[in-house]
Design a protein around this motif. Structure first.
Motif, PDB file in Angstrom:
ATOM      1  N   LYS A   1      17.315   2.510  -6.694  1.00 49.49           N
ATOM      2  CA  LYS A   1      17.300   3.856  -6.104  1.00 49.49           C
ATOM      3  C   LYS A   1      18.527   4.646  -6.545  1.00 49.49           C
ATOM      4  O   LYS A   1      18.426   5.844  -6.864  1.00 49.49           O
ATOM      5  CB  LYS A   1      17.238   3.770  -4.578  1.00 49.49           C
ATOM      6  CG  LYS A   1      15.899   3.310  -4.027  1.00 49.49           C
ATOM      7  CD  LYS A   1      15.770   3.586  -2.534  1.00 49.49           C
ATOM      8  CE  LYS A   1      16.771   2.803  -1.731  1.00 49.49           C
ATOM      9  NZ  LYS A   1      16.655   3.068  -0.295  1.00 49.49           N
TER      10      LYS A   1
ATOM     11  N   GLN B   1      12.229   0.142  -3.597  1.00 50.53           N
ATOM     12  CA  GLN B   1      12.967  -0.084  -2.354  1.00 50.53           C
ATOM     13  C   GLN B   1      14.340  -0.703  -2.603  1.00 50.53           C
ATOM     14  O   GLN B   1      15.194  -0.702  -1.717  1.00 50.53           O
ATOM     15  CB  GLN B   1      12.156  -0.976  -1.414  1.00 50.53           C
ATOM     16  CG  GLN B   1      11.801  -2.331  -1.992  1.00 50.53           C
ATOM     17  CD  GLN B   1      10.934  -3.154  -1.060  1.00 50.53           C
ATOM     18  OE1 GLN B   1      10.651  -2.755   0.059  1.00 50.53           O
ATOM     19  NE2 GLN B   1      10.499  -4.329  -1.532  1.00 50.53           N
TER      20      GLN B   1
ATOM     21  N   PRO C   1      14.351   1.733   8.482  1.00 47.68           N
ATOM     22  CA  PRO C   1      13.290   1.016   7.771  1.00 47.68           C
ATOM     23  C   PRO C   1      11.893   1.498   8.150  1.00 47.68           C
ATOM     24  O   PRO C   1      11.640   1.905   9.284  1.00 47.68           O
ATOM     25  CB  PRO C   1      13.500  -0.442   8.198  1.00 47.68           C
ATOM     26  CG  PRO C   1      14.912  -0.508   8.682  1.00 47.68           C
ATOM     27  CD  PRO C   1      15.216   0.835   9.273  1.00 47.68           C
TER      28      PRO C   1
ATOM     29  N   PRO D   1      14.130   5.024   2.613  1.00 47.95           N
ATOM     30  CA  PRO D   1      13.833   3.591   2.435  1.00 47.95           C
ATOM     31  C   PRO D   1      12.931   3.295   1.245  1.00 47.95           C
ATOM     32  O   PRO D   1      12.980   2.202   0.677  1.00 47.95           O
ATOM     33  CB  PRO D   1      13.156   3.201   3.752  1.00 47.95           C
ATOM     34  CG  PRO D   1      12.730   4.478   4.387  1.00 47.95           C
ATOM     35  CD  PRO D   1      13.668   5.527   3.914  1.00 47.95           C
ATOM     36  N   TYR D   2      12.096   4.268   0.864  1.00 48.77           N
ATOM     37  CA  TYR D   2      11.213   4.076  -0.281  1.00 48.77           C
ATOM     38  C   TYR D   2      11.218   5.317  -1.169  1.00 48.77           C
ATOM     39  O   TYR D   2      11.277   6.450  -0.682  1.00 48.77           O
ATOM     40  CB  TYR D   2       9.763   3.821   0.161  1.00 48.77           C
ATOM     41  CG  TYR D   2       9.554   2.516   0.886  1.00 48.77           C
ATOM     42  CD1 TYR D   2       9.474   1.315   0.180  1.00 48.77           C
ATOM     43  CD2 TYR D   2       9.431   2.489   2.277  1.00 48.77           C
ATOM     44  CE1 TYR D   2       9.274   0.108   0.850  1.00 48.77           C
ATOM     45  CE2 TYR D   2       9.236   1.283   2.941  1.00 48.77           C
ATOM     46  CZ  TYR D   2       9.161   0.105   2.227  1.00 48.77           C
ATOM     47  OH  TYR D   2       8.972  -1.076   2.880  1.00 48.77           O
TER      48      TYR D   2
ATOM     49  N   ARG E   1       6.446  -1.931   5.442  1.00 49.61           N
ATOM     50  CA  ARG E   1       5.890  -1.952   4.094  1.00 49.61           C
ATOM     51  C   ARG E   1       4.371  -1.792   4.112  1.00 49.61           C
ATOM     52  O   ARG E   1       3.780  -1.185   3.208  1.00 49.61           O
ATOM     53  CB  ARG E   1       6.287  -3.270   3.419  1.00 49.61           C
ATOM     54  CG  ARG E   1       5.571  -3.574   2.123  1.00 49.61           C
ATOM     55  CD  ARG E   1       5.846  -2.557   1.013  1.00 49.61           C
ATOM     56  NE  ARG E   1       5.002  -2.843  -0.104  1.00 49.61           N
ATOM     57  CZ  ARG E   1       5.240  -3.801  -1.014  1.00 49.61           C
ATOM     58  NH1 ARG E   1       6.340  -4.526  -0.928  1.00 49.61           N
ATOM     59  NH2 ARG E   1       4.409  -4.001  -2.000  1.00 49.61           N
TER      60      ARG E   1
END
Length: 291
Positions: free
Chosen positions: A148, A143, A112, A191-192, A115
């Motif tokens: 994804k 996310q 992670p 993660p992003y 954010r």
């Protein structure tokens, strides 16, 4: 009468020749017109990557009105930072050394990432200059694991076609040394995902369209700033321009028709077993000309 009969084949031949000349000329003009109106085939240029500043989308044009920006903007005093020459040299050298460590990393961990860091790097990208200060960018941060994976499915399906049919042997062979292919595991593991869309035009509060000048160049500058901000935060990515995926991804992410996908960035930490090609960068004398 006999004379006319003997000349008839001649007249027919002349008429046939004239008809042939006229038809050839007509076809030639048509081919020239078609050649002018037909854009050259460039399969590596996605429709979504073309700048819409000078060529608004015809199907969206209709009878809508366009309106310019407000005429008067207040100007305020400006005082910038001023460093000593020694400090300038030190800061510029330190920043160069930081960005020189930037690499395109395709092996990203699922660890992670805060954010708030993502918020800050996108705020930084939003400081980019833009044509007439129209700020023609949208940064979509994904996310959600389901989204994804859907993005990965769309990209891999199109990328396989790109590698096998669209890109051509030269491009595919040039990529072999980098060991890239259409399998994009990082689209699931990072993660992003940050998808950067250029807005080919905007909307004013009254609903009228406004021109976004140099929208592709403006958004490209913002992307460069974003890459620097990610490097500064200790995060890594690989710049991805998924050809022919823009329309599907736009629908998936519920983006309006005036937004066109420019870049896709998976963002995260490198895996412990991550590798990168042993590449070098051009020296200063090869990239700078002083006159």
């Amino acid at each position: 009468m006999a004379l006319f009969s003997s000349l008839t084949p001649v007249f027919i031949a002349i008429i046939c020749v004239l008809i042939g000349v006229i038809m050839k000329k007509t076809n030639g003009e048509k081919e020239k017109h078609d050649a002018k109106s037909k854009h050259p085939s460039r399969p590596w240029v996605d429709e979504d990557l073309k700048d819409g500043t000078d060529h608004p989308l015809e199907e969206e044009e209709g009878e809508e009105e366009w309106q310019g920006l407000e005429e008067n903007v207040a100007h305020v005093p400006f005082a910038g930072e001023r460093y000593s020459e020694a400090e300038m040299i030190k800061r510029s050298q330190t920043f160069y050394e930081l960005l020189n460590k930037r690499r395109s990393v395709r092996f990203l961990s699922d660890e992670p990432v805060p954010r708030e860091v993502i918020d800050n790097v996108i705020r930084t990208a939003g400081t980019s200059p833009s044509g007439a200060h129209t700020e023609p960018w949208t940064f979509v941060v994904v996310q959600d694991p389901y989204l994804k994976h859907k993005i990965r499915e769309i990209v891999e399906e199109e990328e396989e076609i790109n590698y096998k049919k669209r890109m051509g042997d030269r491009w595919v062979n040039d990529l072999k040394r980098l060991r890239t292919n259409w399998i994009k595991e990082y689209l699931d593991t990072a993660p992003y995902l940050i998808l950067i869309f250029k807005q080919v035009y905007g909307r004013l509060p009254n609903g009228k369209k406004k021109t976004h000048y140099y929208n592709e160049i403006s958004v490209s500058i913002a992307c460069g700033i974003l890459l620097a901000a990610l490097q500064n935060a200790g995060l890594y990515t690989v710049t991805s321009t998924p050809l022919n995926c823009g329309p599907q991804l736009r629908v998936l992410l519920q983006r309006p028709a005036n937004e066109k996908l420019l870049l896709l960035l998976p963002v995260g930490y490198p895996r412990k077993d991550a590798t990168v090609p042993a590449l070098t960068r051009k020296p200063l004398e090869d990239i700078m000309v002083v006159m």
